[in-house]
Design a protein around this motif. Structure first.
Motif, PDB file in Angstrom:
ATOM      1  N   UNK A 185      -6.040  11.629 -41.298  1.00  0.00           N
ATOM      2  CA  UNK A 185      -4.808  10.907 -41.685  1.00  0.00           C
ATOM      3  C   UNK A 185      -3.598  11.297 -40.863  1.00  0.00           C
ATOM      4  N   UNK A 186      -3.514  12.571 -40.509  1.00  0.00           N
ATOM      5  CA  UNK A 186      -2.372  12.973 -39.681  1.00  0.00           C
ATOM      6  C   UNK A 186      -2.446  12.345 -38.297  1.00  0.00           C
ATOM      7  N   UNK A 187      -3.667  12.267 -37.745  1.00  0.00           N
ATOM      8  CA  UNK A 187      -3.829  11.618 -36.440  1.00  0.00           C
ATOM      9  C   UNK A 187      -3.473  10.138 -36.528  1.00  0.00           C
ATOM     10  N   UNK A 188      -3.912   9.488 -37.623  1.00  0.00           N
ATOM     11  CA  UNK A 188      -3.572   8.078 -37.796  1.00  0.00           C
ATOM     12  C   UNK A 188      -2.062   7.884 -37.905  1.00  0.00           C
ATOM     13  N   UNK A 189      -1.415   8.760 -38.648  1.00  0.00           N
ATOM     14  CA  UNK A 189       0.039   8.679 -38.742  1.00  0.00           C
ATOM     15  C   UNK A 189       0.689   8.814 -37.373  1.00  0.00           C
ATOM     16  N   UNK A 190       0.213   9.773 -36.606  1.00  0.00           N
ATOM     17  CA  UNK A 190       0.795  10.026 -35.286  1.00  0.00           C
ATOM     18  C   UNK A 190       0.622   8.813 -34.373  1.00  0.00           C
ATOM     19  N   UNK A 191      -0.616   8.248 -34.363  1.00  0.00           N
ATOM     20  CA  UNK A 191      -0.882   7.109 -33.491  1.00  0.00           C
ATOM     21  C   UNK A 191      -0.094   5.883 -33.937  1.00  0.00           C
ATOM     22  N   UNK A 192      -0.040   5.638 -35.245  1.00  0.00           N
ATOM     23  CA  UNK A 192       0.683   4.469 -35.736  1.00  0.00           C
ATOM     24  C   UNK A 192       2.177   4.555 -35.420  1.00  0.00           C
TER      25      UNK A 192
END
Length: 351
Positions: free
Chosen positions: A73-80
């Motif tokens: 989820x943190x990676x998704x947040x960062x990419x988004x």
């Protein structure tokens, strides 16, 4: 305050808001689905031992996979957020890029098509203001051209009458001086109109055999008794034909007027074409070479209006070179004289 999503601020705010909400929803779902249950109190130990059925609050959850930690989820947040920032930057920069490209086209051609009035409200307002500015500039240039044309026409009539009345003057010396002054005035009118016409004229780019043009100019000058030579070779180049011909003609006339001889040299490479118009006349001092490109500028000494011309040839030549995205500069000829160097890029911005 009511949100307007047809503005740059509204669109950028909306993109970032959606990205943040989606990122947090994913994180909430992820931790809710794979997160560990809270530690049960001691009074529920029997439920854990299997002697009593488990309380619904502590039903076992799906086993957490190897990627079930906070990294996903943190990676998704960062990419988004990166994607939202990139898209927001595009939203902000696109109208500026369009306006910059339109300004560059306007600098080369006053009759360039107007800017499309679309997009966010700020972009539409900027495009509308830019189009109004272009229209007003075009009208002012046209009005100036009409005014000067009318002035030139009105002045020609009394000047022609004065030339006729000169024949009645018995003093031949005074008659010659006055005739020279009238010829200078008529020459200045013609040169001014030619200069204004060069400023208003816009033409399409064409692939041209510059070497053939240079050889043609040299042969035409030789047919008129002038000493003009051409040397060098070059591949065809995208240019504005009339602008290039005007530039070279004025440089050639300048060299012949003050030196009586001219050499047109071509030097070609992958980046640019260099055209040199070389003479061995009196030359121009280094601190005066830029000044001669000013309209009607007159030098003291050999290269002045007493030798002919009204001071617009070099101005017309430089502006013609600049319309083609090129440069015109003056250098000292080895051994004495003046060399005019025209630099034309093989990748002009207009193509």
């Amino acid at each position: 305050m009511r949100m307007r999503f047809d503005t740059l601020f509204g669109r950028l705010f909306g993109v970032l808001l959606v990205a943040i909400v989606l990122a947090h929803l994913l994180a909430f779902f992820w931790f809710h689905h794979y997160g560990p249950p809270p530690a049960p109190p001691s009074r529920f130990s029997a439920e854990l031992d299997g002697t009593r059925p488990p309380h619904p609050r502590f039903e076992p959850r799906p086993p957490r996979p190897w990627f079930g930690g906070p990294l996903v989820p943190l990676t998704f947040q960062f990419i988004s957020l990166i994607i939202a920032a990139w898209y927001g930057a595009k939203l902000l920069s696109r109208p500026i890029q369009r306006l910059s490209a339109a300004a560059e086209r306007l600098s080369e051609n006053l009759d360039s098509p107007p800017l499309d009035e679309s997009g966010p409200r700020e972009a539409r307002q900027a495009a509308h203001t830019f189009n109004l500015m272009q229209q007003r500039i075009r009208q002012q240039v046209q009005q100036r051209g009409r005014m000067l044309g009318a002035v030139s026409h009105d002045l020609r009539t009394p000047l022609s009458r004065l030339k006729l009345r000169l024949e009645q003057i018995d003093d031949h010396k005074l008659q010659g001086q006055m005739r020279q002054d009238l010829d200078d005035m008529i020459g200045m009118l013609d040169a001014t109109l030619s200069y204004l016409h060069e400023q208003r004229t816009s033409e399409a780019w064409q692939l041209m055999d510059v070497q053939a043009l240079v050889e043609s100019l040299s042969e035409n000058a030789q047919d008129q008794g002038a000493d003009v030579q051409a040397q060098g070779h070059c591949a065809p180049l995208h240019v504005q034909p009339m602008a290039l011909r005007s530039c070279l003609n004025n440089l050639l006339d300048n060299a012949l007027r003050y030196a009586g001889y001219a050499l047109i040299s071509l030097e070609d490479n992958r980046e640019q074409l260099l055209i040199r118009v070389i003479d061995h006349g009196p030359g121009i001092a280094a601190d005066k070479r830029e000044a001669v490109f000013e309209p009607f500028y007159r030098l003291e000494g050999s290269r002045n209006r007493n030798s002919g011309g009204v001071g617009l040839g070099m101005t017309i030549a430089r502006e013609a070179a600049q319309r083609m995205g090129g440069q015109l500069s003056l250098e000292e000829t080895p051994g004495g004289g003046l060399t005019a160097v025209v630099r034309l890029s093989r990748t002009p911005a207009s193509l």
